[in-house]
Design a protein around this motif. Structure first.
Motif: not given
Lengths: 106, 115
Positions: A78-106
């Protein structure tokens, strides 16, 4: 270093929709972390997973540590406007994935 | 609340200049980190420090150095800035010895442009 593959790279969703994203790696490891970055801010930890098969919720967010220990999923219900942003997964030794950018249309 | 502050939000420098990015945390954390964030590449770890005067290279240390003279402060140094170092730089800190299992707290970032 070892690579994390996040998909999708970006998504446009309607308010109220459920969102799914995942992260995969060619290597096995013992911890998955999911962070969210709001526009103009640094990332903030959402959920941490420590055991294969583990399913953890934080409000409307649910994350799972894959049985193979090579992947993880993050779902937002049930996404809401404040869910907008970039979501990262992170593994051991602190490497981040490239991210998933989420944009929510009202 | 944990606070991680970075000395500047925006910085513009010229090629060849020496650049200092400063980061301060107020929670007595052992570990501090510097990342750079570029579109499509996520956050890449440059250096981290697990104690005063201790440092370890991350995934992309080339062209950077760091300094940790006091526990609360971790500096990132670009000895001779180049245009490919134009990026967003994020500092973070965490408490636990095993940083991959502990929450990292991030600063707001410094957007560096090298002309």
């Amino acid at each position: 270093g070892q690579q994390l593959n996040q998909s999708p790279q970006s998504m446009f969703i309607q308010e109220g929709e459920d969102v799914s994203m995942n992260c995969t790696s060619s290597s096995i490891f013992n911890t998955w972390l999911w962070y969210k970055q709001d526009p103009g801010e640094g990332p903030v930890l959402l959920i941490a997973l420590y055991k294969a098969g583990e399913l953890t919720s934080n409000g409307r967010l649910t994350a799972q540590f894959g049985i193979t220990r090579k992947d993880s999923f993050l779902n937002i219900s049930a996404s809401i406007p404040s869910d907008v942003g970039i979501y990262f997964c992170v593994r051991y030794k602190l490497s981040f994935g490239a991210g998933t950018t989420v944009t929510v249309r009202a | 609340d944990v606070k991680v502050t970075q000395s500047s939000r925006y910085l513009v420098k010229r090629t060849g200049e020496k650049v200092f990015l400063e980061c301060v945390q107020d929670m007595d954390h052992e570990n501090m980190f510097w990342y750079r964030q570029d579109p499509g590449l996520g956050l890449r770890l440059i250096y981290f420090s697990y104690d005063v005067k201790m440092k370890e290279k991350g995934d992309i240390p080339e062209g950077y150095s760091v300094s940790r003279e006091k526990k609360e402060r971790f500096s990132l140094i670009l000895e001779s800035a180049s245009t490919n170092q134009t990026s967003m730089y994020l500092c973070a800190s965490s408490r636990q010895v095993e940083p991959s299992t502990d929450t990292q707290y991030f600063g707001p970032g410094t957007r560096l442009t090298v002309l």
